[in-house]
Design an enzyme around this catalytic site. Structure first.
Site, short mmCIF file in Angstrom:
data_model
loop_
_atom_site.label_atom_id
_atom_site.label_comp_id
_atom_site.label_asym_id
_atom_site.label_seq_id
_atom_site.Cartn_x
_atom_site.Cartn_y
_atom_site.Cartn_z
N THR A 142 -27.88 -24.49 -34.50
CA THR A 142 -27.17 -23.42 -35.20
C THR A 142 -26.63 -22.43 -34.18
O THR A 142 -27.37 -21.92 -33.35
CB THR A 142 -28.10 -22.71 -36.19
OG1 THR A 142 -28.53 -23.64 -37.19
CG2 THR A 142 -27.39 -21.55 -36.88
N LYS A 195 -23.96 -26.71 -35.84
CA LYS A 195 -23.81 -26.08 -37.16
C LYS A 195 -23.25 -24.66 -37.00
O LYS A 195 -23.82 -23.85 -36.26
CB LYS A 195 -25.15 -26.02 -37.88
CG LYS A 195 -25.11 -25.38 -39.27
CD LYS A 195 -26.50 -25.42 -39.92
CE LYS A 195 -26.47 -24.83 -41.30
NZ LYS A 195 -26.29 -23.35 -41.30
N HIS A 211 -22.57 -20.19 -42.69
CA HIS A 211 -23.96 -19.78 -42.94
C HIS A 211 -24.13 -19.29 -44.38
O HIS A 211 -24.85 -18.33 -44.66
CB HIS A 211 -24.39 -18.69 -41.96
CG HIS A 211 -25.84 -18.78 -41.57
ND1 HIS A 211 -26.27 -19.43 -40.43
CD2 HIS A 211 -26.97 -18.34 -42.16
CE1 HIS A 211 -27.57 -19.36 -40.33
NE2 HIS A 211 -28.03 -18.71 -41.37
N SER A 257 -35.91 -26.47 -41.01
CA SER A 257 -35.49 -25.30 -40.25
C SER A 257 -36.57 -24.85 -39.27
O SER A 257 -37.78 -25.01 -39.53
CB SER A 257 -35.16 -24.16 -41.22
OG SER A 257 -35.00 -22.93 -40.53
N TYR A 260 -32.71 -23.43 -32.63
CA TYR A 260 -31.96 -22.39 -31.92
C TYR A 260 -32.24 -22.53 -30.43
O TYR A 260 -33.32 -23.00 -30.03
CB TYR A 260 -32.39 -20.99 -32.37
CG TYR A 260 -32.17 -20.69 -33.83
CD1 TYR A 260 -30.91 -20.30 -34.30
CD2 TYR A 260 -33.22 -20.76 -34.74
CE1 TYR A 260 -30.71 -20.01 -35.64
CE2 TYR A 260 -33.03 -20.48 -36.08
CZ TYR A 260 -31.77 -20.10 -36.53
OH TYR A 260 -31.58 -19.82 -37.85
#
Length: 582
Positions: free
Chosen positions: A357, A454, A478, A308, A331
Site C-alpha cells: 500500500t 495498491k 483507499h 492487512s 507497508y
C-alpha cells in the site's frame, strides 16, 4: 443466541430494563391498596400481578422488533395476548372477594371508569401484541384514532385510582408514563415511515446496500461511521460507486449463454469468479468472529483473501484457518526490519502474493471519526455512550474480549522491543513519507512471487510499477478515505490498460456494490475486482454468514449479468460490451 442478540440490540430492550422494574413496583404497591391485600389469596394475587405485569410490558412490546419473537410465537402472538389477558382477569376475579370488590366500585361511584379501564387495557394489550400486523391495519382503516380512545380510557382508570385508592402522586406517575409511551409510539411510527425497507435480518438483505443498512443497525454509532466514512466531504467516497453509472453495458442478443464461465486467473491463482477480498484493518471491530469469518467465507467461494498488516489476526493464524489462496498487505516502515520480517513470515506460511500500500504517507482527514470520537483511545461523548449502551451484545463482547491488538506488528521481534504501551502511536510513527520506487525494487527483490502495488491511479505510475518489478496494480483511492476528489478507480482502468497493456494485471478496488459494476470494470480492461466494504457490511450484519451472504449475492449478480449481456466467459469481456454514457 442470535435471537437474544436481536432483543438486546433493540431500543425496546433498554426501555424495558429501565421501565419494567419501576412499573412493577408501582403496580404491585397499587394492587395492595386497590384490592386490599388481606382479601387476596396467594393464587389470586399471582394472577393479579400477572395481569398488571402484562399491562406494564406491552407498551414496551411496541418498540421490540418482530425478529425478537420466535417464529411459532410470532404467528400466534395475537391469540396468546388475548389468552393471557383473559386468564389473568378471570383468575383474579375468582380469587378476589368479589362482594367487597363490587362494593368498593359501587360505593365510590366509579364503575364506569373502572370497567372502561379494564376494557381499555384489554384493547391496548391486543394492539400491542399485534403491532404492525394485518389485524391492526384492519382496525385502523375503519377507526384511525382508536388508539387515542384506548389511552383515554386507560387514563380514566388512573384518575379513578387517584380518587379512590390513594393520593394523586403515584397516579400522576402513571399518567406521565402513559404519555411517554404515546410519544415513543408516535416517534417509532414516523421512523418506520421514513425507513421504507425495514431490514432486521440477513434474509431481508437482497443487495450490498441492504447489508449496509443492517450493519448500521448492528453497530454502535462510532464503529459504523468508521467503517462507512471517508475523507473531508466524502466526494471521492460517493463517487467511487456513482462513477459506474457513467458507463452502460451493451448486450449482444441471440448468444448461446447456456453455460456461463466466470472463472479467471489473477496473481497466479485460478479463482472461481473475478472478485476477491481486499485487505481491511481491524475486522474484529465489526464482528467478534473477526478475520476468521472472512477467510472461511473466501475459501468457500473459491477466491483470494487479503490479510492487512493492521488486522487483529496473525499471519500464522490465518494460514492455519484455511489452505485457500492468500495475499498479505504490507507497508514499508521506517524500520525496514519489520517489513523484512513480514515477508519472511509470509513465505513460511505459503502466502501467494504480496500487496504494498503506497497511498498513506499520512492519514486522511476523516471527519466522521472526529465527530464520533472514534480513535485510540476513544473519546466518549453522550451520543456515542448511548449508542454503546443500546448495542448491548457488541459492547459486552468488546469489554470481555478486548482483543483489538495489531498482532502482526506486536508479534514482530523488531517491533516488540520498541512498542511500549502505545501500539497505534508506534505504528503511526513508522509510516515513512520518504519511500520511493527504489524501495519498491527492494521489496520485489525480497519477495519472489506476485507483487501488487495498491493505491496507484495514473498511467505514469503504472509504467513505473512495471519497471520496479510489480506484477499487478490495484487501482484504488483507499475507499475515499485519503485524498479527497481523487478519481474513482473505474475511471482509471482504461487509461492504465492502454498504457501498460498485458505487462500488469489490473485490479479495480473501490465502489463495487453490484455484479454489473464487476462486468463494467472487466470490460474496460481490469483483470479482476476486489471488495472491502462490500464484505465488511456483511461481516457486521451477521459474521461469517453475513460475509457469505454478501459474496453469494454479488456472485449471483455477476452470473446473471453475464447471461443478460450475452457473454459466456469473463475472458471474452472487452470494450465491445461497454460504452460511456453520452
Amino acid at each position: 443466541m442470535e435471537r437474544i442478540g436481536r432483543i438486546t440490540n433493540s431500543k425496546g430492550f433498554v426501555w424495558i430494563i429501565l421501565t419494567v422494574p419501576l412499573l412493577w413496583l408501582i403496580y404491585a404497591w397499587q394492587t395492595e391498596v386497590l384490592f386490599y391485600g388481606e382479601v387476596i389469596h396467594i393464587s389470586g394475587e399471582f394472577s393479579a400481578r400477572l395481569l398488571i405485569l402484562t399491562m406494564a410490558i406491552t407498551p414496551c412490546r411496541l418498540m421490540l422488533p418482530a425478529a425478537a419473537w420466535p417464529r411459532w410465537l410470532l404467528r400466534r402472538r395475537r391469540y396468546i395476548g388475548v389468552a393471557v389477558f383473559a386468564y389473568a382477569l378471570l383468575h383474579t376475579l375468582v380469587y378476589l372477594d368479589r362482594k367487597q370488590t363490587l362494593d368498593l366500585i359501587l360505593e365510590e361511584g366509579a364503575d364506569f371508569s373502572m370497567w372502561t379501564g379494564w376494557l381499555a387495557f384489554g384493547i391496548f394489550l391486543v394492539l400491542a401484541m399485534t403491532s404492525n400486523d394485518r389485524m391492526v391495519q384492519i382496525l385502523m382503516q375503519g377507526w384511525k384514532n382508536l388508539h387515542r380512545w384506548v389511552y383515554l380510557a386507560a387514563a380514566l382508570t388512573f384518575i379513578h385510582w387517584i380518587l379512590v385508592a390513594f393520593d394523586f402522586v403515584p397516579g400522576l406517575v402513571h399518567l406521565l408514563v402513559l404519555l411517554g409511551f404515546e410519544l415513543i409510539r408516535v416517534w417509532k411510527k414516523k421512523q418506520m415511515r421514513r425507513d421504507k425497507k425495514n431490514i432486521r435480518r440477513l434474509s431481508d438483505c437482497h443487495n450490498v446496500t441492504d447489508l449496509r443498512a443492517l450493519a448500521k443497525r448492528n453497530l454502535p454509532w462510532p464503529i459504523f461511521n468508521y467503517l462507512d466514512g471517508g475523507a473531508d466531504d466524502e466526494l471521492s467516497l460517493s463517487r467511487n460507486s456513482d462513477a459506474f453509472n457513467d458507463y452502460e453495458l451493451l448486450p449482444t442478443q441471440l448468444s448461446d449463454v447456456s453455460r456461463i464461465d466466470i472463472k479467471t486467473t489473477v496473481l497466479g491463482q485460478e479463482i472461481e469468479w473475478p472478485v476477491f477480498l481486499a485487505p481491511t484493518g481491524a475486522s474484529r471491530l465489526f464482528h467478534h468472529e473477526s478475520e476468521a469469518a472472512v477467510i472461511k467465507a473466501a475459501h468457500k467461494f473459491g477466491t483470494i483473501y487479503s490479510l492487512s498488516t493492521l488486522a487483529t489476526t496473525s499471519i500464522e493464524d490465518v494460514a492455519a484457518i484455511s489452505a485457500g489462496p492468500k495475499m498479505y498487505q504490507v507497508y514499508i516502515f521506517k524500520d525496514r526490519a519489520i517489513t523484512r520480517d513480514f515477508v519472511e513470515r509470509c513465505k513460511q506460511q505459503n502466502y501467494k502474493a504480496l500487496c504494498l500500500t503506497v497511498d498513506t504517507p499520512v492519514a486522511g482527514n476523516r471527519e466522521r471519526d472526529l465527530i464520533t470520537g472514534f480513535g485510540v483511545p476513544p473519546k466518549i461523548n453522550f451520543r456515542s455512550a448511548m449508542s454503546y449502551a443500546r448495542h448491548f451484545p457488541w459492547t459486552v463482547r468488546a469489554l470481555l474480549n478486548p482483543q483489538f491488538d495489531m498482532v502482526n506488528v506486536t508479534s514482530s521481534p523488531s517491533a516488540s522491543k520498541e512498542i511500549g504501551d502505545g501500539v497505534m502511536e508506534y505504528i503511526n510513527s513508522q509510516f515513512d513519507r520518504s519511500i520511493n520506487w527504489k524501495d519498491v525494487e527492494w521489496l520485489a527483490s525480497l519477495w519472489d512471487g506476485p507483487l501488487v502495488i495498491k493505491g496507484l491511479q495514473t498511467a505514469e505510475d503504472a509504467k513505473k510499477a512495471v519497471d520496479a518489478g510489480a506484477t499487478a496494480v490495484m487501482l484504488s483511492n483507499h475507499g475515499g478515505r485519503q485524498l479527497e476528489t481523487s478519481p474513482a478507480p473505474v475511471d482509471c482502468i482504461a487509461p492504465v490498460a492502454d498504457a501498460v497493456g498485458d505487462k500488469l494485471e489490473i485490479i479495480c478496488d473501490g465502489g463495487i456494490r453490484r455484479g454489473t459494476h464487476v462486468l463494467k470494470a472487466l470490460s474496460l480492461g481490469a483483470t479482476a475486482c476486489s471488495i472491502g466494504r462490500g464484505y465488511l457490511f456483511g461481516l457486521a450484519a451477521g459474521g461469517q454468514r453475513g460475509v457469505e451472504h454478501a459474496l453469494g449475492l454479488l456472485r449471483s449478480e455477476v452470473e446473471r449479468g453475464m447471461a443478460l449481456v450475452g457473454c459466456k466467459s469473463v475472458q471474452e469481456l472487452s470494450g465491445r460490451y461497454v460504452q460511456r454514457r453520452r
